[in-house]
Enzyme design. Sequence first.
Site, short mmCIF file in Angstrom:
data_model
loop_
_atom_site.label_atom_id
_atom_site.label_comp_id
_atom_site.label_asym_id
_atom_site.label_seq_id
_atom_site.Cartn_x
_atom_site.Cartn_y
_atom_site.Cartn_z
N GLY B 44 22.37 13.71 -55.68
CA GLY B 44 22.54 15.04 -56.26
C GLY B 44 23.77 15.09 -57.13
O GLY B 44 24.55 14.14 -57.17
N GLU B 60 19.23 13.97 -61.44
CA GLU B 60 20.16 13.33 -60.52
C GLU B 60 19.45 12.28 -59.67
O GLU B 60 19.99 11.20 -59.42
CB GLU B 60 20.83 14.38 -59.62
CG GLU B 60 21.84 15.27 -60.34
CD GLU B 60 23.12 14.50 -60.68
OE1 GLU B 60 23.35 13.41 -60.13
OE2 GLU B 60 23.88 14.99 -61.55
N ASP B 82 33.34 26.21 -47.73
CA ASP B 82 34.05 24.96 -47.45
C ASP B 82 33.13 23.74 -47.42
O ASP B 82 33.49 22.72 -46.88
CB ASP B 82 34.75 25.08 -46.09
CG ASP B 82 33.75 25.38 -44.97
OD1 ASP B 82 32.56 25.60 -45.28
OD2 ASP B 82 34.15 25.40 -43.80
N GLU B 113 25.20 2.06 -53.67
CA GLU B 113 23.86 1.59 -53.40
C GLU B 113 22.96 2.78 -53.10
O GLU B 113 23.42 3.88 -52.80
CB GLU B 113 23.82 0.59 -52.24
CG GLU B 113 24.74 0.94 -51.08
CD GLU B 113 24.68 -0.09 -49.96
OE1 GLU B 113 23.63 -0.75 -49.81
OE2 GLU B 113 25.67 -0.20 -49.22
#
Lengths: 233, 233
Positions: B44, B60, B82, B113
């Site tokens: 992402g 992505e 957070d 990877e």
Amino acid sequence: MVSDPAHPKVAADVAAFAFLEGAMQVLLVRRRYEPYESYWALPGGGLHPDETLEQAAERELREETGVSDVFMEQLATFSEQDRDPRGRVISCCYLALVDGGRVSLRPGSDAREAAWRPLEELLAEIDRGPVLAFDHDRILQYARRRLAYKLEYQNVAWSMLPERFTMSELRHVYEAGIGRAFEPNNFRRIALGWGVLAEAGERPTGGRPATIYRFAEREPRILAESARYRRAT
Amino acid sequence: MVSDPAHPKVAADVAAFAFLEGAMQVLLVRRRYEPYESYWALPGGGLHPDETLEQAAERELREETGVSDVFMEQLATFSEQDRDPRGRVISCCYLALVDGGRVSLRPGSDAREAAWRPLEELLAEIDRGPVLAFDHDRILQYARRRLAYKLEYQNVAWSMLPERFTMSELRHVYEAGIGRAFEPNNFRRIALGWGVLAEAGERPTGGRPATIYRFAEREPRILAESARYRRAT
DNA sequence: GCAAAAGTGTTATCCCTACACCCATGA
DNA sequence: TCATGGGTGTAGGGATAACACTTTTGC
């Protein structure tokens, strides 16, 4: 208006439903400012730095309509580039279920008025052409499907009913939310089979008094396991 | 880093699943940079100005793992303040279903990877303590539930299978995705009852040759109407 | 022939729909 | 006593879980 594309404006919108006057209703606000000035829209607005999207949805609903303390669930996030003429706004939309008899509408500063609109009529109007501001027509259609599914899946109807209610009232909420009529006796058996209803007295009616029920626990619970082609072992 | 709170960073993450080596697998990337450097994470990254969230998720996934052209559906948006130590990042997460035999993994520049990890093992590990970067443990658990539901609800299994497959292979995908063993004959009858499978020859096996099937149309379709307490008229 | 894997037939059970019927009240 | 709305019983049909069985291949 800031337009750093890596940091788009983020907003929360709310599709709030209540069962009122025998029909499912959706909560709309009439916009006071451009764009879409004087159009009806779903309540919503920008995310504040100190809150989550769900908190923003609750706050905007409260600020624009006076409705608070309701069941809320995330629906989907809409990110089409042209959904707001002012620039890039990403909107995370929420489904809210409201006990219409408990709340009173108080339009906020961004809205001329706030009102419940009959869902079926509004959707029929949308089918004939654009009605609401922004992409809220589409969002409402999406929310409606989720409402129907949600009622069948979980015992969230408690959030659209007063503390105490009759079996008929419960059934009316389901019929309006799902858009289908149910056989009263069969509905009763299923509803009692959920194991989440408790008896709570009686109430006089036009005929034989109705048993009053309440939800034993006001916690979301899955009602029916869709168990197809079941296991070996 | 920009931190105008009205315009938080927006990202898309992907939980991609494939059926490989007899088990359901999830696609992870090993992070090259801080924070969570060298941790495994869902692929992402940030939204670009000219794309929707879904397009960002596809990009992505392609950039970080080499996987492209897969079934994709929005899961949910996570907005806890957070969830990223660098600052406010709102992440819209997607479910992707991949035919593991069709793609080959090519880790991108942000990842050391990319690898398929057995889902059940990973979830068991997560149950014992944090494993993935950010809040991706929680996102993966959420995605897993949606995967199971999605398979039962729509014929999206075509996106996790090659063009042609046997009934056993289809059943294995369902068993791994839903986490339950099915009685082969009953599963067959249900699957054929969907009306979306077409016969496409035979294939030798260890025993009697298996009939080959393909999906007649590769379009999402609802498979089972959960029809409870049905209508009176 | 035997093992292995696919594919078939069948039954008992349960659930669900539909509908007829009964009950308690007010006018 | 009738209308009204709530509540109950039940029979038929359809779905399905379970399992025994048959078919076709490789060795």
